[in-house]
Design a protein around this motif. Structure first.
Motif, PDB file in Angstrom:
ATOM      1  N   PRO A 207       1.025  -1.097  -0.092  1.00 28.57           N
ATOM      2  CA  PRO A 207       0.347   0.244  -0.131  1.00 28.57           C
ATOM      3  C   PRO A 207       1.077   1.183  -0.031  1.00 28.57           C
ATOM      4  CG  PRO A 207      -0.112  -0.894   2.095  1.00 28.57           C
ATOM      5  CD  PRO A 207       0.465  -2.220   1.115  1.00 28.57           C
ATOM      6  N   GLU A 208       1.881   1.007   0.228  1.00 28.11           N
ATOM      7  CA  GLU A 208       3.053   2.405   0.231  1.00 28.11           C
ATOM      8  C   GLU A 208       3.623   2.840  -0.927  1.00 28.11           C
ATOM      9  OE1 GLU A 208       6.038   2.173   3.235  1.00 28.11           O
ATOM     10  OE2 GLU A 208       4.263   1.810   5.057  1.00 28.11           O
ATOM     11  N   LEU A 209       3.666   1.914  -1.753  1.00 32.63           N
ATOM     12  CA  LEU A 209       4.246   1.615  -3.595  1.00 32.63           C
ATOM     13  C   LEU A 209       3.381   3.277  -3.986  1.00 32.63           C
ATOM     14  CD1 LEU A 209       4.998  -0.806  -5.035  1.00 32.63           C
ATOM     15  CD2 LEU A 209       6.359   0.879  -4.121  1.00 32.63           C
ATOM     16  N   GLU A 210       3.470   4.049  -4.520  1.00 35.07           N
ATOM     17  CA  GLU A 210       2.573   5.262  -5.547  1.00 35.07           C
ATOM     18  C   GLU A 210       2.428   4.951  -6.958  1.00 35.07           C
ATOM     19  OE1 GLU A 210       1.349   7.885  -3.938  1.00 35.07           O
ATOM     20  OE2 GLU A 210       2.464   7.457  -2.437  1.00 35.07           O
ATOM     21  N   LEU A 211       1.873   4.993  -7.093  1.00 39.34           N
ATOM     22  CA  LEU A 211       1.047   4.107  -8.982  1.00 39.34           C
ATOM     23  C   LEU A 211       2.746   4.938  -9.350  1.00 39.34           C
ATOM     24  CD1 LEU A 211      -2.286   5.934  -9.674  1.00 39.34           C
ATOM     25  CD2 LEU A 211      -1.245   3.681  -9.642  1.00 39.34           C
ATOM     26  N   GLY A 212       3.022   3.759 -10.064  1.00 36.89           N
ATOM     27  CA  GLY A 212       4.659   3.896 -11.118  1.00 36.89           C
ATOM     28  C   GLY A 212       5.537   3.749 -10.672  1.00 36.89           C
ATOM     29  N   ASP A 213       5.134   3.780  -8.679  1.00 37.02           N
ATOM     30  CA  ASP A 213       6.399   2.662  -7.435  1.00 37.02           C
ATOM     31  C   ASP A 213       6.386   1.684  -8.119  1.00 37.02           C
ATOM     32  OD1 ASP A 213       7.498   5.859  -7.850  1.00 37.02           O
ATOM     33  OD2 ASP A 213       6.793   5.345  -5.771  1.00 37.02           O
ATOM     34  N   TYR A 214       8.301   1.308  -7.578  1.00 35.52           N
ATOM     35  CA  TYR A 214       8.226  -0.411  -7.865  1.00 35.52           C
ATOM     36  C   TYR A 214       9.924  -0.377  -6.583  1.00 35.52           C
ATOM     37  CZ  TYR A 214      12.617   0.612  -9.924  1.00 35.52           C
ATOM     38  OH  TYR A 214      13.898   1.739 -10.985  1.00 35.52           O
ATOM     39  N   ARG A 215       9.478  -1.561  -6.315  1.00 33.37           N
ATOM     40  CA  ARG A 215      10.471  -1.694  -5.343  1.00 33.37           C
ATOM     41  C   ARG A 215      11.237  -3.339  -5.166  1.00 33.37           C
ATOM     42  NH1 ARG A 215       8.375  -5.046  -1.660  1.00 33.37           N
ATOM     43  NH2 ARG A 215       6.508  -4.930  -0.168  1.00 33.37           N
ATOM     44  N   GLU A 216      12.341  -3.425  -4.357  1.00 27.96           N
ATOM     45  CA  GLU A 216      12.931  -5.194  -4.647  1.00 27.96           C
ATOM     46  C   GLU A 216      11.525  -6.465  -3.547  1.00 27.96           C
ATOM     47  OE1 GLU A 216      16.447  -7.461  -5.773  1.00 27.96           O
ATOM     48  OE2 GLU A 216      17.252  -5.203  -5.249  1.00 27.96           O
ATOM     49  N   LEU A 217      11.264  -7.317  -3.960  1.00 28.21           N
ATOM     50  CA  LEU A 217      10.596  -8.475  -3.378  1.00 28.21           C
ATOM     51  C   LEU A 217      11.679  -8.312  -2.228  1.00 28.21           C
ATOM     52  CD1 LEU A 217       8.239 -10.993  -5.761  1.00 28.21           C
ATOM     53  CD2 LEU A 217       7.702  -8.528  -4.827  1.00 28.21           C
ATOM     54  N   SER A 218      10.677  -9.251  -1.163  1.00 33.07           N
ATOM     55  CA  SER A 218      12.152  -9.734  -0.706  1.00 33.07           C
ATOM     56  C   SER A 218      12.271 -10.993  -0.796  1.00 33.07           C
ATOM     57  CB  SER A 218      11.788  -9.224   1.372  1.00 33.07           C
ATOM     58  OG  SER A 218      10.510  -9.750   1.350  1.00 33.07           O
ATOM     59  N   LYS A 219      13.343 -11.740   0.350  1.00 30.52           N
ATOM     60  CA  LYS A 219      12.981 -13.217   0.153  1.00 30.52           C
ATOM     61  C   LYS A 219      11.994 -13.864   0.817  1.00 30.52           C
ATOM     62  CE  LYS A 219      17.986 -13.536   0.491  1.00 30.52           C
ATOM     63  NZ  LYS A 219      19.160 -13.949   1.366  1.00 30.52           N
ATOM     64  N   GLU A 220      11.309 -13.046   1.352  1.00 30.61           N
ATOM     65  CA  GLU A 220       9.862 -13.884   2.162  1.00 30.61           C
ATOM     66  C   GLU A 220       9.265 -13.685   1.017  1.00 30.61           C
ATOM     67  OE1 GLU A 220      13.142 -13.045   5.342  1.00 30.61           O
ATOM     68  OE2 GLU A 220      11.737 -11.926   3.799  1.00 30.61           O
ATOM     69  N   GLU A 221       8.687 -12.379   0.408  1.00 30.73           N
ATOM     70  CA  GLU A 221       7.930 -12.210  -0.529  1.00 30.73           C
ATOM     71  C   GLU A 221       7.929 -13.183  -2.164  1.00 30.73           C
ATOM     72  OE1 GLU A 221       6.520  -7.597   0.105  1.00 30.73           O
ATOM     73  OE2 GLU A 221       8.417  -8.492  -1.026  1.00 30.73           O
ATOM     74  N   VAL A 222       9.290 -13.533  -1.926  1.00 34.68           N
ATOM     75  CA  VAL A 222       9.711 -14.495  -3.526  1.00 34.68           C
ATOM     76  C   VAL A 222       9.219 -15.863  -3.175  1.00 34.68           C
ATOM     77  CG1 VAL A 222      11.237 -15.114  -4.946  1.00 34.68           C
ATOM     78  CG2 VAL A 222      11.135 -12.583  -4.211  1.00 34.68           C
ATOM     79  N   GLU A 223       9.147 -16.393  -1.534  1.00 34.95           N
ATOM     80  CA  GLU A 223       8.908 -17.695  -1.131  1.00 34.95           C
ATOM     81  C   GLU A 223       7.131 -17.371  -1.250  1.00 34.95           C
ATOM     82  OE1 GLU A 223      10.960 -20.231  -0.859  1.00 34.95           O
ATOM     83  OE2 GLU A 223      12.169 -18.864  -2.580  1.00 34.95           O
ATOM     84  N   ILE A 224       6.976 -16.437  -0.793  1.00 34.35           N
ATOM     85  CA  ILE A 224       5.280 -16.587  -1.059  1.00 34.35           C
ATOM     86  C   ILE A 224       5.131 -16.510  -2.202  1.00 34.35           C
ATOM     87  CG2 ILE A 224       2.697 -15.043  -0.922  1.00 34.35           C
ATOM     88  CD1 ILE A 224       4.506 -13.651   1.387  1.00 34.35           C
ATOM     89  N   LEU A 225       5.065 -16.056  -3.066  1.00 30.46           N
ATOM     90  CA  LEU A 225       5.354 -16.660  -5.256  1.00 30.46           C
ATOM     91  C   LEU A 225       5.576 -17.917  -5.635  1.00 30.46           C
ATOM     92  CD1 LEU A 225       6.245 -13.311  -6.932  1.00 30.46           C
ATOM     93  CD2 LEU A 225       3.767 -14.139  -6.283  1.00 30.46           C
ATOM     94  N   ARG A 226       6.490 -18.196  -4.687  1.00 30.33           N
ATOM     95  CA  ARG A 226       6.666 -19.656  -5.547  1.00 30.33           C
ATOM     96  C   ARG A 226       6.392 -20.301  -5.169  1.00 30.33           C
ATOM     97  NH1 ARG A 226      11.834 -19.317  -7.761  1.00 30.33           N
ATOM     98  NH2 ARG A 226      13.218 -17.976  -6.724  1.00 30.33           N
ATOM     99  N   ASN A 227       5.858 -20.941  -3.149  1.00 33.75           N
ATOM    100  CA  ASN A 227       4.500 -21.489  -2.706  1.00 33.75           C
ATOM    101  C   ASN A 227       3.602 -21.373  -3.016  1.00 33.75           C
ATOM    102  OD1 ASN A 227       6.796 -22.837  -1.807  1.00 33.75           O
ATOM    103  ND2 ASN A 227       7.045 -21.355  -0.232  1.00 33.75           N
ATOM    104  N   SER A 228       3.190 -20.196  -4.348  1.00 30.38           N
ATOM    105  CA  SER A 228       1.663 -19.674  -4.498  1.00 30.38           C
ATOM    106  C   SER A 228       0.733 -21.357  -5.089  1.00 30.38           C
ATOM    107  CB  SER A 228       1.038 -18.686  -6.366  1.00 30.38           C
ATOM    108  OG  SER A 228       2.223 -18.207  -5.540  1.00 30.38           O
TER     109      SER A 228
END
Length: 241
Positions: free
Chosen positions: A215-236
């Motif tokens: 929710p802190e990302l403004e439109l057009g902004d981006y950031r790297e995913l944390s290792k935990e977030e990458v694992e969340i995606l892997r385990n979808s």
């Protein structure tokens, strides 16, 4: 891995430019000036510093973007601005690509990576990874629509969608809803509502699998995913309604 290959991959310049950094004494390996660009580096054990900053090697990179409307989900386009154009040069250096697409006028969560295996996993029709959208819809959304979406609706080309979970946030002349789908047909959310006589006037993806838009990302902004977030995606996991 060779030192120059590692640093080139991490965006520190061409191999010729890296030779210059080594000659200038700007590259330290385990606290000592590197003398040979061809020296072997153990990425997990050796400490490499460039200009005093530690180089953390990563084969793949993962970014979360809050895609703005008016920008297309593509790596290049002759006419329109793309999501890649919104990235800084270092992020572009990794040759990332969007995982799936959001329509030009749709905003919200978009994953960009150079990890083709993860991208395939998230987009494969067999995986049924859920995608959650918030939308504003012209027309009063009702229980009848919820029931219809739960069975699947027939789109304008005759395709019958897989079951989807529709939740009414506010029923009004401009209704607010959340919708979870497990596939990604062209303009699918908009076409699903058209199939029940309604029109989407605003659309935002807020979640992919179990990963929610920051929710802190403004439109057009981006950031790297944390290792935990990458694992969340892997385990979808697939979702059943």
């Amino acid at each position: 891995m060779r030192l120059d290959k590692m640093l080139a991959h991490m965006g520190y310049g061409s191999r010729r430019e890296i030779r210059g950094l080594v000659k200038a004494g700007e590259v330290l390996v385990n606290g000592l000036p590197a003398k040979d660009v061809g020296m072997q580096i153990q990425e997990e054990n050796d400490q490499v510093l460039v200009y005093g900053e530690e180089v953390i090697y990563s084969e793949y990179v993962y970014y979360m973007m809050n895609k703005p409307p008016g920008v297309i989900s593509a790596t290049e386009d002759k006419h329109d601005e793309t999501v890649i154009d919104l990235l800084d040069p270092l992020a572009q250096h990794f040759e990332v690509f969007p995982v799936g697409r959001l329509d030009k006028d749709t905003e919200g969560l978009l994953i960009l990576t150079n990890d083709g295996k993860l991208s395939h996993q998230l987009l494969s029709p067999k995986k049924h990874v859920p995608k959650t959208y918030f939308a504003k819809v012209e027309g009063v959304v009702s229980q009848k629509d919820i029931d219809q979406f739960a069975k699947g609706v027939i789109l304008d080309d005759g395709y019958e969608t897989k079951p989807a979970k529709l939740t009414i946030v506010q029923a009004a002349e401009i209704s607010e809803i959340e919708l979870i789908i497990v596939e990604g047909k062209f303009h699918q959310v908009k076409r699903m509502f058209e199939a029940v006589g309604k029109k989407v006037v605003f659309l935002k993806r807020i979640q992919m699998g179990e990963l929610s838009l920051d929710p802190e990302l403004e439109l057009g902004d981006y950031r790297e995913l944390s290792k935990e977030e990458v694992e969340i995606l892997r385990n979808s996991q697939p979702i059943a309604f």
